[in-house]
Design an enzyme around this catalytic site. Structure first.
Site, short mmCIF file in Angstrom:
data_model
loop_
_atom_site.label_atom_id
_atom_site.label_comp_id
_atom_site.label_asym_id
_atom_site.label_seq_id
_atom_site.Cartn_x
_atom_site.Cartn_y
_atom_site.Cartn_z
N GLU A 131 9.53 49.97 59.98
CA GLU A 131 8.15 50.24 60.37
C GLU A 131 7.16 50.07 59.23
O GLU A 131 6.35 50.93 58.93
CB GLU A 131 8.03 51.66 60.96
CG GLU A 131 6.77 51.84 61.79
CD GLU A 131 6.74 53.15 62.56
OE1 GLU A 131 7.61 53.37 63.40
OE2 GLU A 131 5.82 53.94 62.30
N HIS A 147 0.75 57.60 70.54
CA HIS A 147 1.55 58.68 69.95
C HIS A 147 0.76 59.58 69.00
O HIS A 147 1.08 60.75 68.87
CB HIS A 147 2.78 58.11 69.24
CG HIS A 147 3.86 57.71 70.21
ND1 HIS A 147 3.66 56.79 71.21
CD2 HIS A 147 5.15 58.12 70.35
CE1 HIS A 147 4.78 56.64 71.91
NE2 HIS A 147 5.70 57.44 71.40
N ARG A 179 6.20 47.17 63.87
CA ARG A 179 6.92 48.16 64.68
C ARG A 179 6.01 49.35 65.02
O ARG A 179 6.20 50.02 66.03
CB ARG A 179 8.19 48.64 63.96
CG ARG A 179 8.99 49.63 64.78
CD ARG A 179 10.34 50.00 64.19
NE ARG A 179 10.98 51.03 64.99
CZ ARG A 179 12.19 51.51 64.80
NH1 ARG A 179 12.94 51.05 63.81
NH2 ARG A 179 12.69 52.45 65.58
N HIS A 200 7.10 64.99 76.03
CA HIS A 200 6.68 63.94 75.10
C HIS A 200 6.03 62.77 75.86
O HIS A 200 4.94 62.32 75.51
CB HIS A 200 7.91 63.46 74.32
CG HIS A 200 7.64 62.32 73.41
ND1 HIS A 200 6.91 62.45 72.25
CD2 HIS A 200 7.99 61.01 73.49
CE1 HIS A 200 6.82 61.27 71.65
NE2 HIS A 200 7.48 60.38 72.38
N GLU A 236 6.74 55.56 78.60
CA GLU A 236 7.16 54.68 77.51
C GLU A 236 7.43 53.26 78.02
O GLU A 236 7.27 52.30 77.28
CB GLU A 236 8.42 55.25 76.81
CG GLU A 236 8.26 56.66 76.25
CD GLU A 236 7.59 56.74 74.87
OE1 GLU A 236 7.11 55.72 74.37
OE2 GLU A 236 7.56 57.86 74.31
P1 NAD Z 1 15.38 65.41 76.33
O1 NAD Z 1 16.47 64.87 75.51
O2 NAD Z 1 14.96 66.82 76.10
O3 NAD Z 1 15.79 65.22 77.86
C1 NAD Z 1 14.91 65.69 78.85
C2 NAD Z 1 15.60 66.73 79.75
O4 NAD Z 1 16.38 66.04 80.71
C3 NAD Z 1 16.53 67.69 79.04
O5 NAD Z 1 16.44 68.95 79.68
C4 NAD Z 1 17.91 67.10 79.31
O6 NAD Z 1 18.94 68.07 79.31
C5 NAD Z 1 17.72 66.51 80.67
N1 NAD Z 1 18.53 65.34 81.00
C6 NAD Z 1 18.76 64.26 80.24
N2 NAD Z 1 19.45 63.35 80.94
C7 NAD Z 1 19.64 63.87 82.17
C8 NAD Z 1 20.26 63.40 83.35
N3 NAD Z 1 20.80 62.17 83.44
N4 NAD Z 1 20.29 64.22 84.43
C9 NAD Z 1 19.71 65.45 84.39
N5 NAD Z 1 19.09 65.92 83.31
C10 NAD Z 1 19.07 65.14 82.21
O7 NAD Z 1 14.04 64.55 76.22
P2 NAD Z 1 13.74 63.00 76.31
O8 NAD Z 1 12.49 62.90 77.08
O9 NAD Z 1 14.91 62.23 76.71
O10 NAD Z 1 13.44 62.64 74.78
C11 NAD Z 1 12.37 63.23 74.10
C12 NAD Z 1 12.67 63.25 72.63
O11 NAD Z 1 12.88 61.91 72.18
C13 NAD Z 1 11.55 63.82 71.78
O12 NAD Z 1 12.10 64.75 70.87
C14 NAD Z 1 10.99 62.62 71.03
O13 NAD Z 1 10.48 62.96 69.78
C15 NAD Z 1 12.19 61.75 70.94
N6 NAD Z 1 11.90 60.32 70.79
C16 NAD Z 1 12.54 59.65 69.78
C17 NAD Z 1 12.33 58.30 69.62
C18 NAD Z 1 13.09 57.55 68.58
O14 NAD Z 1 12.81 56.38 68.35
N7 NAD Z 1 14.05 58.15 67.95
C19 NAD Z 1 11.44 57.61 70.47
C20 NAD Z 1 10.80 58.34 71.48
C21 NAD Z 1 11.04 59.69 71.63
#
Ligand code: NAD
Length: 392
Positions: A240, A251, A244, A269, A188
């Site tokens: 959006e 994606h 945006r 993701h 990202e």
């Molecule tokens: P996630 O929240 O599942 O975190 C990834 C993993 O890392 C999890 O197992 C979590 O427990 C672990 N983790 C998080 N922080 C940690 C740390 N500091 N130390 C150790 N482990 C840690 O996934 P992600 O990649 O953070 O986010 C993916 C999600 O975000 C998807 O559901 C996606 O759709 C969403 N997303 C939303 C937006 C938005 O604008 N709202 C944008 C992009 C992605």
């Protein structure tokens, strides 16, 4: 130690700050205080993050004299479900949250999306603060107010725009993040360079490898620049309706890969987005809009840091071109039956295009699958192990 830096997401009376630094967690309570309607907060986190970082946040809340309790949900995208949302709202109501209570989302994008959506709908709207703990959440999901959960029909199809009151990104917290998650978040970061900022992409080519190793100065710079880019897009087009959508580079392809049955947590993701961005560049080359050298440069950089760039990097499965196209048609970027793709004229020059025909997608995906098969055959005959690194 890096001095905290502040950015603003300019949205009139709903404007809020993003604070980025390495002491932000220790000061979280004090930083939050000015935006709270009452002295009460409820922290929502997942069990991985709770074990590593919840106590530190609780200490910071105590230091600021805030009253708090916590709700821990299972980790992973599976928690972005109606069932989990219902349980979470039930737990909040059992704790007798009031309109003035602020929710604190401590975790990655899953927690930010789930807790943010719970905040949007509980008692018709509670304030919330984002404390993102994954790189993906720090550079992307915690900023911009998109909250929500997944539906059986597709990712993120149930949700609301609900802006946080504050984002607290402590880059030192990323030291506990598993490498694969760090890389997924890095996809990202690269996205911002590819959309509008060729200079940033150039910087990433030089510093990306250090950044994913957790080098503090590089992380701080990348989080700051990513948040600056995201804040600008959100301020210009909160809902959006136009530009945006450029943030969705990669994606539509990525969501289709993620939507394949059985993938779930196996394809992260950010990994799907990395492959999706390469596909967006390849489609742009196929349409004659982008120099092939730019697509090669993107592929080379993502591969150099260890991200997947195509089917050959994903565990061998029966990918079905028609099914992938159906998944793309279910994406949110569909209007009047047409998918709006984010395409590129080159690195740093993305644009929206709703004229892509299904046959063009067929040609692109079939070509990509044939290339992956060919590579697998060459590896087999040379006695090499498969390049597949993910989802096994
Ligand atoms: P996630 O929240 O599942 O975190 C990834 C993993 O890392 C999890 O197992 C979590 O427990 C672990 N983790 C998080 N922080 C940690 C740390 N500091 N130390 C150790 N482990 C840690 O996934 P992600 O990649 O953070 O986010 C993916 C999600 O975000 C998807 O559901 C996606 O759709 C969403 N997303 C939303 C937006 C938005 O604008 N709202 C944008 C992009 C992605």
């Amino acid at each position: 130690m890096t001095a905290p830096q502040r950015l603003q997401v300019a949205l009139g009376e709903r404007s809020y700050d993003i604070v980025i630094g390495t002491t932000v967690m220790a000061e979280a309570g004090t930083l939050m205080r000015p935006v709270l309607k009452s002295q009460r907060v409820v922290v929502i986190t997942d069990s991985n993050v709770a074990g590593l970082h919840l106590a530190r946040l609780q200490r910071a809340l105590d230091d600021a004299g805030l009253s708090h309790d916590s709700i821990v949900v299972p980790p992973g995208d599976g928690s972005k479900s109606l069932d989990q949302l219902g349980r979470l709202i039930g737990q909040l109501l059992d704790r007798k949250v009031e309109r003035s209570t602020t929710l604190v989302a401590l975790g990655g994008g899953v927690i930010g999306d789930l807790a943010g959506f719970a905040a949007a709908v509980t008692l018709r709207g509670l304030d919330f603060v984002q404390v993102p703990t994954s790189l993906l959440a720090q550079v992307d999901s915690s900023v911009g107010g998109k909250t929500g959960i997944n539906a059986p029909q597709g990712k993120n199809l149930i949700g609301a725009f609900h802006q946080p009151r504050l984002v607290l990104a402590d880059t030192s917290i990323l030291t506990t993040l598993p490498r694969r998650e760090m890389l997924a978040g890095y996809a990202e970061v690269v996205k911002y360079g590819l959309i509008r900022d060729p200079g940033f992409f150039h910087w990433l080519e030089a510093h990306g490898a250090d950044l994913v190793q957790g080098e503090r100065a590089e992380l701080q710079h990348a989080v700051l620049e990513s948040c600056r880019a995201k804040a600008a897009e959100v301020a210009a087009d909160e809902r959006e309706r136009g530009q945006r959508a450029l943030l969705n580079l990669g994606h539509t392809f990525g969501h289709a890969l993620e939507a394949e049955p059985g993938y779930g947590d196996k394809l992260l993701h950010g990994e799907a987005v990395a492959v999706g961005m390469v596909m967006a560049f390849d489609l742009s080359v196929q349409r004659g809009h982008c120099p092939p050298e730019d697509a090669d440069r993107v592929r080379r950089h993502l591969a150099a840091v260890g991200l997947p760039t195509g089917f050959a990097d994903l565990a061998p499965r029966h990918w079905d071109v028609e099914r992938l196209i159906v998944h793309m048609g279910r994406d949110m970027k569909v209007s009047g039956g047409r998918i709006t793709f984010v395409l590129v004229r080159g690195i740093g020059d993305a644009y929206l295009d709703a004229t892509v025909e299904a046959d063009e997608l067929r040609a692109l995906l079939t070509g990509a699958l044939n290339d992956a098969d060919q590579l697998a055959r060459e590896n087999d005959s040379a006695g090499l192990t498969s390049r597949a690194i993910l989802g096994s």
